[in-house]
Design an enzyme around this catalytic site. Structure first.
Site, PDB file in Angstrom:
ATOM      1  N   GLU A   9       0.799  -1.223   0.000  1.00 29.76           N
ATOM      2  CA  GLU A   9       0.000   0.000   0.000  1.00 29.76           C
ATOM      3  C   GLU A   9       0.834   1.277   0.000  1.00 29.76           C
ATOM      4  O   GLU A   9       0.433   2.286  -0.545  1.00 29.76           O
ATOM      5  CB  GLU A   9      -0.940   0.013   1.228  1.00 29.76           C
ATOM      6  CG  GLU A   9      -2.107  -0.938   1.095  1.00 29.76           C
ATOM      7  CD  GLU A   9      -3.026  -0.899   2.305  1.00 29.76           C
ATOM      8  OE1 GLU A   9      -3.314   0.198   2.810  1.00 29.76           O
ATOM      9  OE2 GLU A   9      -3.462  -1.989   2.742  1.00 29.76           O
ATOM     10  N   ASP A  81      -2.175  -4.356   3.378  1.00 23.15           N
ATOM     11  CA  ASP A  81      -2.226  -4.564   4.833  1.00 23.15           C
ATOM     12  C   ASP A  81      -3.194  -5.689   5.220  1.00 23.15           C
ATOM     13  O   ASP A  81      -4.150  -5.968   4.514  1.00 23.15           O
ATOM     14  CB  ASP A  81      -2.654  -3.273   5.539  1.00 23.15           C
ATOM     15  CG  ASP A  81      -1.614  -2.179   5.366  1.00 23.15           C
ATOM     16  OD1 ASP A  81      -0.480  -2.499   4.942  1.00 23.15           O
ATOM     17  OD2 ASP A  81      -1.941  -1.005   5.638  1.00 23.15           O
ATOM     18  N   ASP A  83      -5.694  -6.045   7.089  1.00 19.56           N
ATOM     19  CA  ASP A  83      -6.946  -5.704   7.757  1.00 19.56           C
ATOM     20  C   ASP A  83      -8.057  -5.653   6.707  1.00 19.56           C
ATOM     21  O   ASP A  83      -7.833  -5.941   5.536  1.00 19.56           O
ATOM     22  CB  ASP A  83      -6.821  -4.387   8.525  1.00 19.56           C
ATOM     23  CG  ASP A  83      -6.352  -3.246   7.629  1.00 19.56           C
ATOM     24  OD1 ASP A  83      -6.428  -3.376   6.392  1.00 19.56           O
ATOM     25  OD2 ASP A  83      -5.898  -2.219   8.164  1.00 19.56           O
ATOM     26  N   GLU A  85      -9.633  -3.203   5.233  1.00 19.58           N
ATOM     27  CA  GLU A  85      -9.405  -2.317   4.099  1.00 19.58           C
ATOM     28  C   GLU A  85      -8.335  -2.889   3.177  1.00 19.58           C
ATOM     29  O   GLU A  85      -8.446  -2.801   1.953  1.00 19.58           O
ATOM     30  CB  GLU A  85      -9.010  -0.916   4.594  1.00 19.58           C
ATOM     31  CG  GLU A  85     -10.067  -0.218   5.448  1.00 19.58           C
ATOM     32  CD  GLU A  85     -11.375   0.064   4.712  1.00 19.58           C
ATOM     33  OE1 GLU A  85     -11.327   0.342   3.493  1.00 19.58           O
ATOM     34  OE2 GLU A  85     -12.443  -0.020   5.351  1.00 19.58           O
ATOM     35  N   TYR A 282       5.449   2.581  10.729  1.00 23.78           N
ATOM     36  CA  TYR A 282       4.260   3.227  10.203  1.00 23.78           C
ATOM     37  C   TYR A 282       3.475   3.977  11.278  1.00 23.78           C
ATOM     38  O   TYR A 282       3.308   3.479  12.391  1.00 23.78           O
ATOM     39  CB  TYR A 282       3.374   2.156   9.562  1.00 23.78           C
ATOM     40  CG  TYR A 282       2.353   2.752   8.661  1.00 23.78           C
ATOM     41  CD1 TYR A 282       2.739   3.570   7.621  1.00 23.78           C
ATOM     42  CD2 TYR A 282       1.004   2.508   8.859  1.00 23.78           C
ATOM     43  CE1 TYR A 282       1.804   4.119   6.784  1.00 23.78           C
ATOM     44  CE2 TYR A 282       0.059   3.055   8.018  1.00 23.78           C
ATOM     45  CZ  TYR A 282       0.470   3.876   6.998  1.00 23.78           C
ATOM     46  OH  TYR A 282      -0.450   4.439   6.183  1.00 23.78           O
ATOM     47  N   ARG A 284       0.271   5.242  11.160  1.00 23.06           N
ATOM     48  CA  ARG A 284      -1.185   5.087  11.317  1.00 23.06           C
ATOM     49  C   ARG A 284      -1.477   3.662  11.764  1.00 23.06           C
ATOM     50  O   ARG A 284      -1.606   2.749  10.952  1.00 23.06           O
ATOM     51  CB  ARG A 284      -1.886   5.407   9.996  1.00 23.06           C
ATOM     52  CG  ARG A 284      -1.851   6.892   9.644  1.00 23.06           C
ATOM     53  CD  ARG A 284      -2.646   7.222   8.415  1.00 23.06           C
ATOM     54  NE  ARG A 284      -1.869   6.985   7.209  1.00 23.06           N
ATOM     55  CZ  ARG A 284      -1.182   7.915   6.548  1.00 23.06           C
ATOM     56  NH1 ARG A 284      -1.171   9.153   6.978  1.00 23.06           N
ATOM     57  NH2 ARG A 284      -0.518   7.608   5.477  1.00 23.06           N
ATOM     58  N   HIS A 327      -0.509  -3.285  11.684  1.00 26.19           N
ATOM     59  CA  HIS A 327       0.859  -2.791  11.773  1.00 26.19           C
ATOM     60  C   HIS A 327       1.380  -2.999  13.185  1.00 26.19           C
ATOM     61  O   HIS A 327       0.662  -3.418  14.064  1.00 26.19           O
ATOM     62  CB  HIS A 327       0.911  -1.307  11.429  1.00 26.19           C
ATOM     63  CG  HIS A 327       0.282  -0.978  10.115  1.00 26.19           C
ATOM     64  ND1 HIS A 327       0.971  -1.053   8.929  1.00 26.19           N
ATOM     65  CD2 HIS A 327      -0.970  -0.598   9.793  1.00 26.19           C
ATOM     66  CE1 HIS A 327       0.161  -0.729   7.935  1.00 26.19           C
ATOM     67  NE2 HIS A 327      -1.024  -0.447   8.429  1.00 26.19           N
TER      68      HIS A 327
END
Length: 771
Positions: A9, A81, A83, A85, A282, A284, A327
Site C-alpha cells: 500500500e 495490509d 486488515d 481495508e 508506520y 497510522r 501494523h
DNA sequence: CAGTGAGCGAGCTTCCGCTTGACTT
C-alpha cells in the site's frame, strides 16, 4: 528481469521490501485504495441488493496504469495490509489487473522484518472474500448514511453541510460537553492548608475535608489557633508506576499535544516525514505490539546503557475497541539512534517516540509513599501530610513526568506539632473539561469510532463545515476569599484568580447546535454513541461468514430510509429553532429569533406570510443578535433595540447621509457605497462628528497606501510590502528597489515579469476533479 | 477582504478509509 511483482500500500514500505526480497522481486505500491464509489452520485443500487458501482479513483488512474504495465508477464503477490481495508484493496487490485481472485497469491505481514517477509512469501493464501464483503458493507453503509443525511441538511438548514457516521457523532460529543459546561453550577468551598513545626523542620498538611463556607472556615481557624496537634498515625505504602504502552496513532497524538503542543495534523505530517525517511515504523496504527527484533534491541540497549535491573521485557495488549492490528506500534526503526529528523519538529517528535518505546521495555518505578494523619484537639477532622520518595526510577529515567520528591521530616506517632500558620482558600468545583483535538481523538477511539487514518481529517472536516471552532479561552476573573491565620492573628483578604483559561479547545458554533439537535431528533439511531460499535459487530459476523453483507445492509436500510423520508418532511422553521419572542409594541408585528442562512438572526414580521401573492405585505426586517446573546435565551427586550439599525447618524462633510449598522464583520458606518468599520464605537450611539472622524482617518490611511498613481497602474503599500498593481495582477517590488523612485515603465516591466495570478487554483483542487 | 437573510429555480453541495503529494489559501 524480475519474475515477481509484489504490491503493497505504501511506497516507503515498497522501498524497504525491495531490500529484503532481492532481484527476483519487483515491489510497487498502490498508494492505498485505487477504486471507490463515484464521488458525485450515490453509486449504490438500493433496489438491486445494494449493488455498488466502483470506478478507479481519478487520482489513481496513473498508479493503475503503472501497475498494469508492471504486472505484465509477472507473477503477482498482493501484499496490502492485513486488515479489512487491505483485503479490499487486494481485491480491487486483482480486479483491475484482471487476476483471478481465487488463484492470486495474497500475503500479509504484521511487521516489516526480513524474517516476517520471508515467512509470508513461503505461506501465501488467496483473497478472503468474507473480509472483502465486510469492507464493502462498511463502505456502502457509510455512503448511504452520508449521502442520504447530508441532502436533508441542505434542505432544512443550509446548503453544503454534511453529516456522517463519524463526523456527526464527533460534533455531538462537543455540543453535549459544551451544554454540560453551561449547565454546570460551580460550588464554592474552602480548602484549609497548614504549616506545622517540629524541631527545626516544617511540615505542610491539608485538612482532609473541605469546609463549605466562609463563616465555618473562620470558626475552624479560630479554633485551630488554640488547639493541640498530635501525629495520630504514620503509614508507609510502597507503590509502583509502570510505563505506558508504545505509541499508537491516538496516543502519539495525545502525548505530542500535551508535551510538545502539536495539533493532530502537525503530529501526523511530521510523523509521515520520519516514516518516509525510514526513522520510524508506520504512523497510522492501532496496535501496541512491538516486533521481537525491536524488543530485543531495546533490551540490549537498556542493559548496556542503564544496567540489567532497568530492563523488563513487556508485550502490551492492544486495548482499542476495533483494533485491526495490521501494523506494529509506532517505534524507532533503530533503537540505537537517539536522534533523527531533518528539523527541530521532527527531532522532538522522534525523541518522544524513542523515549516512549524504550521506556515501555523498562522496569516500573518504585515509590515510597508516606501518609501522616494529624489529630486536632476538639475537632473530628484530621490534617493529612503526604510524602513521596522515588526509591527506584526505572522507566522514569527516559520517560519523565516524574514528580519531585516530597520528603517528610522524621516523625513519630504521638508526637506534638506546633501550628505555624494556616490558611483557608476558597475554591470552586470545576465543570467538565472541553475537548481539545487530541482528547476528542481519545474519546472517539474509546467509542470505537473512526480509524487512525481518519482522526486528523475528521477534525479538519468538522471545522471546515463550520460546526466546530478551535479557540483559546480567556477564562473569567474570580475574587477568591481567603482567611489567613498567622501566629494568633486572623486576617481576611481576596485573591484575584483567572479560572477556565485554556488553549486550543474545541467549541461548537450555533450551527453545530442546530444540526445536532435536528439529527438527534430525526436520526437518533445513527447519532447514538454505540451505533458504530453495533455495526462493527455485524461486520465481524460478515467477516466470519455468519452474515451476508447484503442482509446486513437490508436490515439497516429498512429502519434508516423511513427516517430520511420523515426528516424530509420536517418543518424548516423547526429545524432553524425559530423562537417567537413577542410583539413589537410599535408595529404590532411578531419578533422572532432563528438560525438564518448566515447564522443566528433576529426577524421582525413574517417571512412567510400565509398569502404569498399579496404584494402589499411588507418584507420582514432582519437584525443581528445583540453581542453575547444566544438563540435559546435572547429576550424581546434585548432584541427590540437591534431593529433601530440601520440608523442615519448625520451628514458627511460633503453633505451625504452617514448610515450606521452592524454587518457580518461588525459595526460600520457608510457613506454612499463606501464602508468604514468602527470597531470601538457603538453604532447605536455614534455621533455625527465621531463618524466624520472615522471616515477622515480611513481616507488618510488609504491615501498613504498609494505611493504612485498613473491611473490604471498604481504602486501601493500592502501588508506584505510595496507592490505594483493594474487592478487584476499584482507584482512585488524587490527589496533593493525604492518604490518611491520607480517610474511607470519600470512598474509595467515588473508586472509583465510577475507570474500569472494563481487565484482560484487552490480552491478547485478539492472539488473539481472532473474538469 | 466585505457589509447578506425571500426572489426565476440552473447546478451544485455530501460519506469513511486507504495512501501521498503540491502548495500557499
Amino acid at each position: 528481469m524480475a519474475k515477481n511483482l509484489v504490491i503493497v500500500e505504501s511506497p516507503a514500505k515498497a522501498k524497504t521490501l525491495t531490500g529484503f526480497l532481492g532481484s527476483d522481486y519487483q515491489v510497487k505500491s498502490s498508494y492505498g485504495h485505487i477504486r471507490d464509489l463515484p464521488e458525485r452520485k450515490l453509486g449504490v443500487d438500493v433496489k438491486k441488493h445494494f449493488e455498488p458501482t466502483y470506478q478507479v479513483s481519478p487520482d489513481k488512474e496513473q498508479v493503475v496504469k503503472e501497475l498494469k504495465t508492471a504486472a505484465k508477464g509477472k507473477h503477482v503477490w498482493l501484499a496490502s495490509d492485513s486488515d479489512r481495508e487491505g483485503e479490499a484493496i487486494a481485491w480491487h487490485v486483482a480486479h483491475v489487473l484482471e487476476l483471478d481472485p481465487k488463484k492470486t497469491k495474497r500475503i500479509v505481514f504484521h511487521e516489516i522484518t526480513k524474517s516476517a517477509v520471508t515467512e509470508a512469501i513461503a505461506h501465501p493464501r488467496t483473497i478472503d472474500m468474507k473480509l472483502v464483503d465486510a469492507q464493502q458493507a462498511r463502505r456502502i453503509l457509510d455512503r448511504l448514511v452520508g449521502y442520504e443525511l447530508s441532502p436533508v441538511l441542505w434542505k432544512k438548514v443550509r446548503r453544503g453541510l454534511s453529516a456522517g457516521r463519524v463526523q456527526s457523532v464527533a460534533v455531538r460529543l462537543i455540543v453535549e460537553r459544551e451544554r454540560e459546561i453551561k449547565e454546570f453550577k460551580p460550588e464554592s468551598s474552602f480548602k484549609i492548608s497548614a504549616i506545622f513545626e517540629t524541631g527545626k523542620h516544617q511540615l505542610a498538611a491539608e485538612l482532609s475535608e473541605k469546609i463549605t463556607n466562609l463563616a465555618s472556615s473562620r470558626k475552624f481557624l479560630e479554633h485551630a489557633a488554640k488547639a493541640d496537634f498530635t501525629v495520630a498515625n504514620i503509614e508507609q505504602k510502597p507503590g509502583k508506576r509502570s510505563p505506558g504502552a508504545p505509541f499508537t496513532t491516538s496516543t502519539l497524538q495525545q502525548e505530542a499535544a500535551r508535551r510538545l503542543g502539536y495539533s493532530v495534523r502537525q503530529t501526523m505530517t511530521i510523523a509521515q516525514k520520519l516514516y518516509e525517511h525510514g526513522h520510524i515504523t508506520y504512523m497510522r496504527t492501532d496496535s501496541t505490539i512491538l516486533s521481537g527484533l525491536a524488543i530485543n534491541a531495546a533490551k540490549e540497549y537498556i542493559t548496556k546503557e542503564y544496567g540489567a535491573k532497568y530492563s523488563q521485557v513487556r508485550q502490551y495488549q492492544t486495548k482499542s475497541r476495533n483494533a485491526q492490528e495490521a501494523h506494529e506500534a509506532i517505534r524507532p526503526t533503530q533503537i540505537g539512534r537517539l536522534e533523527s529528523g531533518a528539523d527541530s519538529g521532527q527531532k522532538r517528535l522522534y525523541e518522544l517516540i524513542w523515549r516512549r518505546t524504550v521506556a515501555s521495555q523498562m522496569a516500573a518505578a518504585d515509590i515510597e509513599k508516606t501518609e501522616v494523619k494529624i489529630d486536632i484537639s476538639g475537632r473530628n477532622e484530621q490534617f493529612l501530610a503526604t510524602g513521596e520518595v522515588l526509591v527506584f526510577d526505572g522507566f522514569l529515567k527516559v520517560y519523565g513526568g516524574g514528580k519531585d520528591d516530597m520528603i517528610l521530616p522524621p516523625l513519630e506517632s504521638g508526637h506534638r506539632l506546633r501550628l505555624k500558620s494556616a490558611d483557608a482558600l476558597e475554591t470552586y468545583s470545576r465543570p467538565p473539561a472541553r475537548y481539545g483535538e487530541a482528547s476528542l481523538v481519545k474519546k472517539l477511539e474509546e467509542l470505537g469510532i473512526g480509524r487512525p487514518s481518519t482522526y486528523a481529517p475528521t477534525i479538519g472536516t468538522i471545522q471546515d463545515r463550520g460546526y466546530i471552532e478551535k479557540k483559546d479561552l480567556e477564562g473569567e476573573v474570580r475574587q477568591l476569599k481567603e482567611i489567613i491565620l498567622s501566629g494568633s492573628k486572623i486576617t481576611e483578604q481576596t485573591q484575584e484568580v483567572t479560572i477556565g483559561a485554556d488553549r486550543a479547545k474545541l467549541v461548537p458554533t450555533p450551527l453545530a447546535d442546530i444540526v445536532t439537535d435536528f439529527l438527534v431528533k430525526y436520526f437518533g439511531e445513527i447519532l447514538n454513541y454505540d451505533f458504530t460499535a453495533k455495526a462493527e459487530n455485524e461486520l465481524d459476523d460478515i467477516a466470519d461468514g455468519k452474515l451476508a453483507w447484503q442482509k446486513m445492509l437490508e436490515d439497516f436500510y429498512k429502519g434508516f430510509h423511513p427516517l430520511v423520508e420523515k426528516g424530509e418532511e420536517a418543518d424548516r422553521a423547526e429545524a432553524a429553532q425559530t423562537r417567537h419572542l413577542g410583539k413589537d409594541p410599535k408595529t404590532g408585528k411578531p419578533v422572532y429569533a432563528r438560525y438564518g442562512r448566515y447564522g443566528p438572526v433576529l426577524q421582525l414580521g413574517e417571512a412567510d406570510p400565509a398569502d404569498k401573492d399579496d404584494k402589499d405585505i411588507p418584507k420582514p426586517k432582519f437584525a443581528p443578535m445583540p453581542e453575547g446573546a444566544e438563540l435559546e435565551t435572547v429576550t424581546l427586550e434585548q432584541a427590540l433595540p437591534m431593529f433601530a439599525l440601520p440608523r442615519e447618524v448625520g451628514q458627511s462633510t460633503d453633505e451625504q447621509p452617514i448610515i450606521a449598522d452592524i454587518g457580518r464583520f461588525g459595526p460600520y458606518v457608510k457613506v454612499g457605497k463606501e464602508f468604514f468599520s468602527i470597531k470601538e464605537l457603538d453604532p447605536f450611539t455614534i455621533t455625527e462628528s465621531e463618524a466624520r472622524q472615522v471616515i477622515k482617518d480611513k481616507q488618510e490611511a488609504a491615501a498613504k497606501r498609494v505611493v504612485a498613481d498613473w491611473g490604471k497602474i498604481q504602486i501601493l503599500r500592502g501588508p506584505y510590502g510595496p507592490y505594483v498593481t493594474d487592478g487584476t495582477k499584482n507584482a512585488r517590488i524587490p527589496k533593493e528597489q525604492d518604490p518611491e523612485k520607480l517610474n511607470e515603465s519600470a512598474a509595467k516591466e515588473l508586472l509583465a515579469k510577475a507570474p500569472a495570478s494563481k487565484r482560484g487554483n487552490f480552491r478547485r483542487r478539492r472539488g473539481a476533479k472532473k474538469s
